[in-house]
Design a protein around this motif. Sequence first.
Motif, PDB file in Angstrom:
ATOM      1  N   ALA A 342     -29.233  -2.227  20.448  1.00  0.00           N
ATOM      2  CA  ALA A 342     -29.881  -2.114  19.129  1.00  0.00           C
ATOM      3  C   ALA A 342     -30.843  -0.941  19.038  1.00  0.00           C
ATOM      4  N   TYR A 343     -31.360  -0.485  20.189  1.00  0.00           N
ATOM      5  CA  TYR A 343     -32.394   0.553  20.173  1.00  0.00           C
ATOM      6  C   TYR A 343     -31.845   1.873  19.619  1.00  0.00           C
ATOM      7  N   ASP A 344     -32.564   2.430  18.673  1.00  0.00           N
ATOM      8  CA  ASP A 344     -32.130   3.712  18.116  1.00  0.00           C
ATOM      9  C   ASP A 344     -33.342   4.563  17.770  1.00  0.00           C
ATOM     10  N   GLU A 345     -33.142   5.865  17.839  1.00  0.00           N
ATOM     11  CA  GLU A 345     -34.188   6.814  17.432  1.00  0.00           C
ATOM     12  C   GLU A 345     -33.572   7.772  16.449  1.00  0.00           C
ATOM     13  N   GLU A 346     -34.318   8.114  15.395  1.00  0.00           N
ATOM     14  CA  GLU A 346     -33.822   9.145  14.481  1.00  0.00           C
ATOM     15  C   GLU A 346     -34.998   9.972  13.988  1.00  0.00           C
ATOM     16  N   THR A 347     -34.695  11.173  13.529  1.00  0.00           N
ATOM     17  CA  THR A 347     -35.775  12.034  13.040  1.00  0.00           C
ATOM     18  C   THR A 347     -35.906  11.858  11.538  1.00  0.00           C
ATOM     19  N   VAL A 348     -37.110  11.493  11.115  1.00  0.00           N
ATOM     20  CA  VAL A 348     -37.371  11.332   9.691  1.00  0.00           C
ATOM     21  C   VAL A 348     -38.613  12.160   9.383  1.00  0.00           C
ATOM     22  N   ASN A 349     -38.481  13.140   8.487  1.00  0.00           N
ATOM     23  CA  ASN A 349     -39.587  14.052   8.146  1.00  0.00           C
ATOM     24  C   ASN A 349     -40.269  14.609   9.396  1.00  0.00           C
ATOM     25  N   ASP A 350     -39.476  15.111  10.289  1.00  0.00           N
ATOM     26  CA  ASP A 350     -39.962  15.711  11.542  1.00  0.00           C
ATOM     27  C   ASP A 350     -40.613  14.726  12.505  1.00  0.00           C
ATOM     28  N   THR A 352     -40.221  11.077  14.875  1.00  0.00           N
ATOM     29  CA  THR A 352     -39.189  10.202  15.443  1.00  0.00           C
ATOM     30  C   THR A 352     -39.420   8.778  14.946  1.00  0.00           C
ATOM     31  N   ARG A 353     -38.381   8.217  14.362  1.00  0.00           N
ATOM     32  CA  ARG A 353     -38.459   6.809  13.948  1.00  0.00           C
ATOM     33  C   ARG A 353     -37.687   5.990  14.973  1.00  0.00           C
TER      34      ARG A 353
END
Length: 458
Positions: A342-350, A352-353
């Motif tokens: 389930a673990y995920d990382e994404e870039t949102v407005n520079d 890391t979310r």
Amino acid sequence: MSTTDPKLMDKIISLAKQRGFVFPGSEIYGGLANTWDYGPLGAQLRMNIKKLWWQDVVERRPDMVGLDGAILMNPKVWEASGHVTTFHDPLVEDVVTHKRYRADHLLEKALDTTMAGKSLEDMAKLIVDNNILSPDGNELTPPKQFNLMFSTKIGPVSDSGTDVYMRPETAQAIFVNFRNVLQSSRQRLPFGIAQIGKAFRNEITPGNFIFRTLEFEQMEIEYFVEEGEWETKFEEWQKWMQEWAVKIGIDTEKLHADDIPENDLAHYSKRTIDFDFEFPFGKDELWGLAYRTNYDLSQHQEHSGEKLVYTDPQDPKNKFIPHVIEPSMGVDRTMLAVLVSAYDEETVNDNTRVVMRLPHIIAPYQVAILPLQKKLELQDVAKKLYTILGGKYRTEYDETQSIGKRYRRQDEIGTPYCITIDFESLKDNAVTIRERDSMKQERIAIDDVVNYLEKTLQ
Ligand code: ATP
């Protein structure tokens, strides 16, 4: 993020501690190695996994019943099952540091070949011939068998008490109660008995967080069949396990059902499948599925002297000891595979979310109610909504910190929906619902919230 990224493990361990999934055991006393305590969110996640399993396996199947056996059993059970004589691993010790290792694991790593079927003598020779040293570079003692069962004593005086074992698996309580269940329930073959409970193993090399611990929980099924139908039932359970993995969000691309080669099978098993998962520390067993023939019931019949036979209702002269298919699943390893998937990382407005994309069905909380500010009017609306939703869904109420930080926390703990109450809400009787994965926000009338969640929560 890839489930095999080695950094993922550290990230999960740190998030688990910070957010309250898993704490090191007895931490304020310096801890106790390889013991873990499940915090508020971990306890809830485990509960959700176990509840779902019980519903799917026991409550929704006419051919299954449940059992809740004792952890302490008559020691004869473990003689009959073979655990006293064969439930051991080959142990070697570093002669300088006295650290202990699994001889088979060291050899398999060094020689890149399986130790299946090798005797202690074979392994001793391989260690000498190949100059195998401990990970600290020291000589090793010759391997000896180390029994994994924890023993304890019943009785007020420790030296005269009765020796008993802490059960190393839940399965034996099912076999021992086979006749009781048969006589008290309406079940006829094929049927199964399921159990969830703690098991204890004095592992030589525990580790990898909650993957291999001394105390863990199992969800086990013994499915009793006539000999001739074992293959069909085995395949049905294999399919069920694969589908259940999907249901709880395990990344099935990283899940491999591997048949154990014949020379590595337990002597009583005709077929065993290991469901291996690609954890960040390597591929290792998540679950097992075994055809155990009628070995266990036969053993208990022989050792107890009690008949454990089944009488065919169509032909009462046909009496036999049923054969058994055993799907065996660890709760802790399941939880780890779920978190890793389930673990995920994404870039949102520079930035890391971090987001735990847990399936709604097992997420610790399904909804979070967040009044924008700690203002009485907002709290009032939020608390009313909490009363309505709290009885229906796993709901959290949070009014601390900025809304951004609260969203971040809910993303990290995998809450599918956040509901924000703002000053507009006081005028338009509506709230903002934010969906975890897309971060999409929608304005919904308070009266429609239940309806909305009913439709969208899976
Ligand atoms: P392993 O080879 O990893 O030691 P096993 O084959 O001995 O595992 P089983 O006896 O088949 O394991 O136990 C059934 C399930 O219980 C495993 O598939 C796993 O999910 C879980 N399990 C076994 N040992 C442990 C442990 N020490 N810690 C956590 N879970 C465990």
